[in-house]
Design a protein around this motif. Structure first.
Motif, PDB file in Angstrom:
ATOM      1  N   ASP A   1       0.813  -1.220   0.000  1.00  0.00           N
ATOM      2  CA  ASP A   1       0.000   0.000   0.000  1.00  0.00           C
ATOM      3  C   ASP A   1       0.848   1.272   0.000  1.00  0.00           C
ATOM      4  OD1 ASP A   1      -2.344  -1.663   0.555  1.00  0.00           O
ATOM      5  OD2 ASP A   1      -1.544  -1.768   2.589  1.00  0.00           O
ATOM      6  N   LEU A   2       2.073   1.159   0.502  1.00  0.00           N
ATOM      7  CA  LEU A   2       2.920   2.334   0.700  1.00  0.00           C
ATOM      8  C   LEU A   2       4.303   2.108   0.111  1.00  0.00           C
ATOM      9  CD1 LEU A   2       2.093   2.904   4.487  1.00  0.00           C
ATOM     10  CD2 LEU A   2       1.139   4.178   2.556  1.00  0.00           C
ATOM     11  N   GLY A   3       4.909   3.203  -0.346  1.00  0.00           N
ATOM     12  CA  GLY A   3       6.279   3.152  -0.845  1.00  0.00           C
ATOM     13  C   GLY A   3       7.262   3.597   0.216  1.00  0.00           C
ATOM     14  N   THR A   4       8.531   3.493  -0.100  1.00  0.00           N
ATOM     15  CA  THR A   4       9.585   3.827   0.850  1.00  0.00           C
ATOM     16  C   THR A   4       9.495   5.282   1.304  1.00  0.00           C
ATOM     17  OG1 THR A   4      11.016   2.111  -0.049  1.00  0.00           O
ATOM     18  CG2 THR A   4      12.094   3.864   1.186  1.00  0.00           C
ATOM     19  N   ALA A   5       9.203   6.203   0.404  1.00  0.00           N
ATOM     20  CA  ALA A   5       9.092   7.625   0.786  1.00  0.00           C
ATOM     21  C   ALA A   5       7.959   7.829   1.795  1.00  0.00           C
ATOM     22  CB  ALA A   5       8.885   8.498  -0.443  1.00  0.00           C
ATOM     23  N   ASP A   6       6.854   7.114   1.628  1.00  0.00           N
ATOM     24  CA  ASP A   6       5.754   7.188   2.604  1.00  0.00           C
ATOM     25  C   ASP A   6       6.226   6.686   3.964  1.00  0.00           C
ATOM     26  OD1 ASP A   6       3.759   7.957   0.646  1.00  0.00           O
ATOM     27  OD2 ASP A   6       3.721   5.854   0.008  1.00  0.00           O
ATOM     28  N   GLY A   7       6.944   5.569   3.951  1.00  0.00           N
ATOM     29  CA  GLY A   7       7.466   5.012   5.194  1.00  0.00           C
ATOM     30  C   GLY A   7       8.436   5.953   5.880  1.00  0.00           C
ATOM     31  N   GLN A   8       9.274   6.629   5.102  1.00  0.00           N
ATOM     32  CA  GLN A   8      10.210   7.600   5.679  1.00  0.00           C
ATOM     33  C   GLN A   8       9.455   8.751   6.337  1.00  0.00           C
ATOM     34  OE1 GLN A   8      12.498   8.404   2.140  1.00  0.00           O
ATOM     35  NE2 GLN A   8      14.159   7.045   2.801  1.00  0.00           N
ATOM     36  N   ALA A   9       8.397   9.227   5.689  1.00  0.00           N
ATOM     37  CA  ALA A   9       7.583  10.301   6.270  1.00  0.00           C
ATOM     38  C   ALA A   9       6.918   9.832   7.560  1.00  0.00           C
ATOM     39  CB  ALA A   9       6.537  10.774   5.262  1.00  0.00           C
ATOM     40  N   ALA A  10       6.461   8.589   7.572  1.00  0.00           N
ATOM     41  CA  ALA A  10       5.843   8.030   8.781  1.00  0.00           C
ATOM     42  C   ALA A  10       6.874   7.930   9.896  1.00  0.00           C
ATOM     43  CB  ALA A  10       5.234   6.663   8.476  1.00  0.00           C
ATOM     44  N   ALA A  11       8.076   7.463   9.578  1.00  0.00           N
ATOM     45  CA  ALA A  11       9.137   7.337  10.582  1.00  0.00           C
ATOM     46  C   ALA A  11       9.535   8.711  11.125  1.00  0.00           C
ATOM     47  CB  ALA A  11      10.350   6.626   9.983  1.00  0.00           C
ATOM     48  N   ARG A  12       9.578   9.717  10.268  1.00  0.00           N
ATOM     49  CA  ARG A  12       9.890  11.079  10.729  1.00  0.00           C
ATOM     50  C   ARG A  12       8.803  11.584  11.679  1.00  0.00           C
ATOM     51  NH1 ARG A  12       9.410  16.575   9.857  1.00  0.00           N
ATOM     52  NH2 ARG A  12      11.382  17.730   9.761  1.00  0.00           N
ATOM     53  N   ALA A  13       7.549  11.322  11.337  1.00  0.00           N
ATOM     54  CA  ALA A  13       6.440  11.730  12.213  1.00  0.00           C
ATOM     55  C   ALA A  13       6.548  11.040  13.574  1.00  0.00           C
ATOM     56  CB  ALA A  13       5.095  11.416  11.547  1.00  0.00           C
ATOM     57  N   ILE A  14       6.930   9.771  13.571  1.00  0.00           N
ATOM     58  CA  ILE A  14       7.116   9.059  14.839  1.00  0.00           C
ATOM     59  C   ILE A  14       8.246   9.692  15.630  1.00  0.00           C
ATOM     60  CG2 ILE A  14       7.796   6.877  15.918  1.00  0.00           C
ATOM     61  CD1 ILE A  14       6.494   5.462  13.496  1.00  0.00           C
ATOM     62  N   ALA A  15       9.332  10.056  14.964  1.00  0.00           N
ATOM     63  CA  ALA A  15      10.471  10.677  15.662  1.00  0.00           C
ATOM     64  C   ALA A  15      10.032  11.950  16.379  1.00  0.00           C
ATOM     65  CB  ALA A  15      11.602  10.971  14.679  1.00  0.00           C
ATOM     66  N   ILE A  16       9.167  12.712  15.761  1.00  0.00           N
ATOM     67  CA  ILE A  16       8.654  13.936  16.406  1.00  0.00           C
ATOM     68  C   ILE A  16       7.847  13.565  17.644  1.00  0.00           C
ATOM     69  CG2 ILE A  16       7.086  15.903  16.117  1.00  0.00           C
ATOM     70  CD1 ILE A  16       8.060  15.936  13.119  1.00  0.00           C
ATOM     71  N   ASP A  17       7.002  12.549  17.539  1.00  0.00           N
ATOM     72  CA  ASP A  17       6.241  12.084  18.704  1.00  0.00           C
ATOM     73  C   ASP A  17       7.177  11.585  19.807  1.00  0.00           C
ATOM     74  OD1 ASP A  17       3.840  12.689  17.475  1.00  0.00           O
ATOM     75  OD2 ASP A  17       3.409  10.611  16.892  1.00  0.00           O
ATOM     76  N   LEU A  18       8.219  10.850  19.423  1.00  0.00           N
ATOM     77  CA  LEU A  18       9.191  10.365  20.401  1.00  0.00           C
ATOM     78  C   LEU A  18       9.883  11.527  21.110  1.00  0.00           C
ATOM     79  CD1 LEU A  18      10.722   7.440  18.322  1.00  0.00           C
ATOM     80  CD2 LEU A  18       9.586   7.181  20.545  1.00  0.00           C
ATOM     81  N   LEU A  19      10.197  12.588  20.379  1.00  0.00           N
ATOM     82  CA  LEU A  19      10.818  13.759  21.001  1.00  0.00           C
ATOM     83  C   LEU A  19       9.878  14.398  22.019  1.00  0.00           C
ATOM     84  CD1 LEU A  19      12.638  15.346  17.929  1.00  0.00           C
ATOM     85  CD2 LEU A  19      13.688  14.178  19.894  1.00  0.00           C
ATOM     86  N   GLY A  20       8.586  14.427  21.724  1.00  0.00           N
ATOM     87  CA  GLY A  20       7.619  14.943  22.693  1.00  0.00           C
ATOM     88  C   GLY A  20       7.594  14.105  23.958  1.00  0.00           C
ATOM     89  N   THR A  21       7.658  12.795  23.808  1.00  0.00           N
ATOM     90  CA  THR A  21       7.688  11.900  24.969  1.00  0.00           C
ATOM     91  C   THR A  21       8.996  12.040  25.731  1.00  0.00           C
ATOM     92  OG1 THR A  21       6.194  10.359  23.864  1.00  0.00           O
ATOM     93  CG2 THR A  21       7.482   9.493  25.713  1.00  0.00           C
ATOM     94  N   LEU A  22      10.098  12.155  25.006  1.00  0.00           N
ATOM     95  CA  LEU A  22      11.400  12.318  25.647  1.00  0.00           C
ATOM     96  C   LEU A  22      11.449  13.620  26.448  1.00  0.00           C
ATOM     97  CD1 LEU A  22      14.212  11.144  26.086  1.00  0.00           C
ATOM     98  CD2 LEU A  22      14.915  12.217  23.914  1.00  0.00           C
ATOM     99  N   GLN A  23      10.866  14.669  25.903  1.00  0.00           N
ATOM    100  CA  GLN A  23      10.801  15.938  26.634  1.00  0.00           C
ATOM    101  C   GLN A  23      10.003  15.775  27.929  1.00  0.00           C
ATOM    102  OE1 GLN A  23      10.250  20.221  25.140  1.00  0.00           O
ATOM    103  NE2 GLN A  23       8.169  19.483  25.485  1.00  0.00           N
ATOM    104  N   ALA A  24       8.898  15.063  27.860  1.00  0.00           N
ATOM    105  CA  ALA A  24       8.096  14.819  29.064  1.00  0.00           C
ATOM    106  C   ALA A  24       8.881  14.008  30.091  1.00  0.00           C
ATOM    107  CB  ALA A  24       6.797  14.094  28.697  1.00  0.00           C
ATOM    108  N   ALA A  25       9.721  13.098  29.612  1.00  0.00           N
ATOM    109  CA  ALA A  25      10.485  12.241  30.509  1.00  0.00           C
ATOM    110  C   ALA A  25      11.601  12.987  31.225  1.00  0.00           C
ATOM    111  CB  ALA A  25      11.073  11.058  29.730  1.00  0.00           C
TER     112      ALA A  25
END
Length: 151
Positions: A55-79
């Protein structure tokens, strides 16, 4: 440049910590290490579903991984309260929902890895694993967890 100046230059606003969807906590700190639970890809507030190679290509997956990294940074800041206290991003583990013949999980994960280096410089370079898996909770295309060393 501080981490927050770098985030501003990248037009990134950190999200609040998401409420866990099951029986776990978003992070655990032990000594100088912070372990962040896996975060799934989200798009428009909902799980970013799909399978790489189908359903998705590599560029889509990279965008998804980048979005996750932003979420992880929000969690890391809370921690830790202040991302400038991060000494090093130590380890990233990425799970990519992919077809049996898809072999670019490492390139998908670069979407997160490259952002950590952009934000933290040399402190963002990390050890990493990237796996192809048959399924991820809620049908998400990517899930990533992180370990960081902090002051």
């Amino acid at each position: 440049m501080s981490v927050y100046d770098q985030l501003k230059a990248l037009n990134i606003e950190l999200p609040p910590v998401a409420t866990p969807a099951a029986a776990y906590v978003p992070f655990v700190r032990t000594g100088n290490l912070v372990f962040l639970s896996g975060h799934i890809a989200r798009k428009d507030g909902r799980p970013w579903v799909g399978q790489l190679g189908k359903d998705l290509g590599t560029a889509d997956g990279q965008a998804a991984a980048r979005a996750i990294a932003i979420d992880l940074l929000g969690t890391l800041q809370a921690a830790v309260g202040d991302l400038n206290k991060v000494r090093r991003i130590v380890k990233v583990m990425s799970l990519v929902n992919s077809t049996p013949d898809y072999t670019e999980q490492h390139l998908v994960t670069n979407g997160a890895s490259e952002l950590f280096v952009q934000v933290f410089g040399d402190k963002g370079a990390h050890a990493r694993s990237a796996f192809g898996v048959a399924q991820i909770p809620l049908g998400a295309c990517v899930e990533i967890e992180l370990i960081a060393e902090v002051e």
